[in-house]
Design an enzyme around this catalytic site. Structure first.
Site, mmCIF file in Angstrom:
data_model
loop_
_atom_site.group_PDB
_atom_site.id
_atom_site.type_symbol
_atom_site.label_atom_id
_atom_site.label_comp_id
_atom_site.label_asym_id
_atom_site.label_seq_id
_atom_site.Cartn_x
_atom_site.Cartn_y
_atom_site.Cartn_z
ATOM 1 N N HIS A 92 0.826 -1.214 0.094
ATOM 2 C CA HIS A 92 0.022 0.010 -0.082
ATOM 3 C C HIS A 92 0.970 1.170 0.012
ATOM 4 O O HIS A 92 1.970 1.291 0.581
ATOM 5 C CB HIS A 92 -0.894 0.060 1.478
ATOM 6 N N ASP A 95 3.557 -4.016 7.979
ATOM 7 C CA ASP A 95 2.285 -3.183 7.834
ATOM 8 C C ASP A 95 1.105 -4.263 8.061
ATOM 9 O O ASP A 95 0.953 -4.950 7.416
ATOM 10 C CB ASP A 95 2.179 -2.478 6.724
ATOM 11 N N GLN A 118 -4.171 -4.977 7.309
ATOM 12 C CA GLN A 118 -5.143 -6.024 6.794
ATOM 13 C C GLN A 118 -5.153 -7.383 7.596
ATOM 14 O O GLN A 118 -6.151 -8.401 7.010
ATOM 15 C CB GLN A 118 -4.900 -5.940 5.375
ATOM 16 N N LYS A 128 -10.331 -0.055 10.689
ATOM 17 C CA LYS A 128 -10.432 -1.320 9.922
ATOM 18 C C LYS A 128 -10.912 -2.432 10.956
ATOM 19 O O LYS A 128 -10.901 -3.860 10.223
ATOM 20 C CB LYS A 128 -9.005 -1.613 9.094
ATOM 21 N N CYS A 182 -4.689 2.420 -3.828
ATOM 22 C CA CYS A 182 -3.352 3.022 -3.033
ATOM 23 C C CYS A 182 -2.308 1.852 -3.388
ATOM 24 O O CYS A 182 -1.609 1.838 -2.376
ATOM 25 C CB CYS A 182 -3.503 3.373 -1.685
HETATM 26 N N1 PLP Z 1 -1.467 -0.584 4.721
HETATM 27 C C1 PLP Z 1 -2.673 -1.352 4.212
HETATM 28 C C2 PLP Z 1 -2.184 -2.648 3.689
HETATM 29 C C3 PLP Z 1 -3.852 -0.682 3.804
HETATM 30 O O1 PLP Z 1 -4.823 -1.683 3.400
HETATM 31 C C4 PLP Z 1 -3.970 0.607 4.444
HETATM 32 C C5 PLP Z 1 -5.510 0.981 4.105
HETATM 33 O O2 PLP Z 1 -6.138 0.708 3.346
HETATM 34 C C6 PLP Z 1 -3.064 1.140 5.015
HETATM 35 C C7 PLP Z 1 -1.894 0.648 5.283
HETATM 36 C C8 PLP Z 1 -3.354 2.733 5.461
HETATM 37 O O3 PLP Z 1 -4.534 2.582 6.627
HETATM 38 P P1 PLP Z 1 -4.817 4.089 6.942
HETATM 39 O O4 PLP Z 1 -5.222 4.976 5.840
HETATM 40 O O5 PLP Z 1 -5.800 3.512 8.175
HETATM 41 O O6 PLP Z 1 -3.812 4.911 7.796
#
Ligand code: PLP
Length: 416
Positions: free
Chosen positions: A130, A207, A210, A233, A372
């Site tokens: 992402h 990260d 998910q 999430k 993203c």
């Molecule tokens: N990392 C992953 C794998 C994601 O799917 C997301 C959000 O979709 C993020 C990071 C970023 O999360 P946030 O927008 O809540 O900071």
């Protein structure tokens, strides 16, 4: 693997807790909310907790010597303890409240990164990240002269671990990987990757945006130095996220943001930072969102993450099967047994935005776009895709509705 007869949980039993799930749109279409990888919905228990705090317990934390401030502080620190237990962190100061996963990763890039990464050092990420776990590292590379390298994915949509092994060297300062791809759904072998990163003397960040909401997470077993995720999430309010950090690293890192709460002492000449977690929680923190996240964790614990994970895998398998029957679908990512509750696809000759728009007419909410993850889409040779993503409150019936809506989309475009 669960079957329709042996489902580990009954989604219908939870749906009454979620007021928004009974929404009917466009006149007569019941909402089928299948955009949970973007954000989840909240049960009454979380909403009530937020209202209760504002009505009965709210004040700023760690400041006042008054009754309300004590109450608010206790609830905020209780939430930290709930997060600690939920991810099995060794101690509460290792749990830092941020505004979200993005902020957590940026905190590491700015604080640990600026202090430890030099020109010529290498930061290894993957092709499936992402933007939250790629852009902060590009920014760090711009500031320091370090190099960002990418572990490629295989045709199947898995990480190419041989390529990773060939890439890791004494120049590697950091390995930053996603636990689950937000597009492919791929579940990555993070524990193994962290081990290999450590063998090379690198620091490892996961990260977990998910993964933490959907499967049991034990940060001590994963052994990563940093783990980042978002509250929204996993049914928490938006505006709160978590950075787990290994205590020794947090103690050595300089603070990222300066302001109130993060200091031990301030003089006319400078300041001395507080200990973690306060050191990284400058200003008024996300008090109520964090307490709401604690309520979401209580809810998840009552169901059990193992059941949730198993159930979502059933929905993923079902979604693959029904979409295959529809035909003309290209799935992104591996077979269902290797992925989480995320099913991304393209539909032959039909733009992703058109698909999502027609599905919306049927009450089905899915995501369309690059999610993203532009480099990943480029690697897959497409500009955009559709993504259905599940949580434990989704039902097999909703998956059927989703497939029917995809079928209807194909019919409409065949007529044109
Ligand atoms: N990392 C992953 C794998 C994601 O799917 C997301 C959000 O979709 C993020 C990071 C970023 O999360 P946030 O927008 O809540 O900071």
């Amino acid at each position: 693997m669960a079957t329709a007869e042996t489902l580990p949980l009954n989604a219908e039993a939870f749906r009454n807790d979620f007021p928004i799930l009974s929404t009917v749109l466009h006149g007569d279409q019941p909402l089928a909310y299948l955009d949970n990888a973007a954000t989840t919905q909240r049960p009454r228990q979380v909403i009530d907790k937020v209202v209760e705090v504002y009505e009965r317990h709210y004040a700023n934390v760690h400041r006042g010597i008054h009754w309300l401030s004590d109450q608010s502080t206790d609830l905020f620190e209780e939430a930290r303890e709930k997060v600690r237990q939920f991810i099995n962190a060794g101690s509460a100061p290792e749990v830092i409240f941020t505004t979200g996963c993005t902020m957590a990763i940026n905190l590491v890039a700015r604080s640990w990164g600026d202090a430890n990464v030099r020109a010529g050092d290498e930061i290894i990420i993957t092709e499936m990240e992402h933007h939250s776990n790629s852009v902060p590292w590009h920014q760090l590379a711009e500031r320091t002269g370090a190099v960002v390298r990418h572990v490629p994915i295989t045709e199947e949509g898995l990480l190419d671990l041989d390529a990773f092994d060939a890439m890791v060297s004494e120049r590697t300062r950091l390995v930053a990987i996603t636990a689950v791809s937000n597009v492919l759904g791929t579940i990555n072998p993070v524990q193994e990757i962290v081990r290999r990163a450590h063998d090379a003397g690198a620091v490892a960040l996961v990260d977990a945006a998910q993964s933490v909401p959907h499967e049991k997470t034990d940060v001590q077993a994963i052994d990563a130095d940093f783990v980042a995720f978002s509250g929204h999430k996993m049914m928490g309010p938006s505006g709160v996220g978590v950075l787990y950090g290994r205590l020794a690293l947090l103690e050595a890192m300089p603070p990222f943001l300066g302001g109130g709460s993060m200091i031990r002492r301030v003089t006319l000449d400078g300041f001395e930072p507080a200990d973690p977690p306060a050191k990284f929680e400058a200003g008024t923190p996300p008090i109520v969102p964090a307490i709401g996240l604690g309520a979401a964790i209580d809810y998840l614990n009552k169901i059990g993450l193992d059941k949730i994970h198993e159930y979502e895998r059933f929905l993923t398998t079902q979604a693959h099967a029904v979409l295959e029957e529809v035909g003309g679908v290209r799935f992104l990512g591996p077979a269902p047994e290797k992925k989480a509750g995320i099913v991304s696809f393209t539909l032959d000759g039909i733009h992703a935005h058109d698909v999502a728009q027609i599905l919306d007419r049927h009450g089905v909410a899915i995501r369309a776009g690059h999610h993203c993850a532009m480099p990943l889409h480029k690697r897959l040779g497409i500009a955009a895709s559709n993504r259905a993503s599940f949580y434990f409150y989704n039902t097999p019936g909703e998956v059927e509705t989703f497939a029917e809506a995809v079928r209807a989309t194909k019919r409409i475009f065949r007529r044109r």
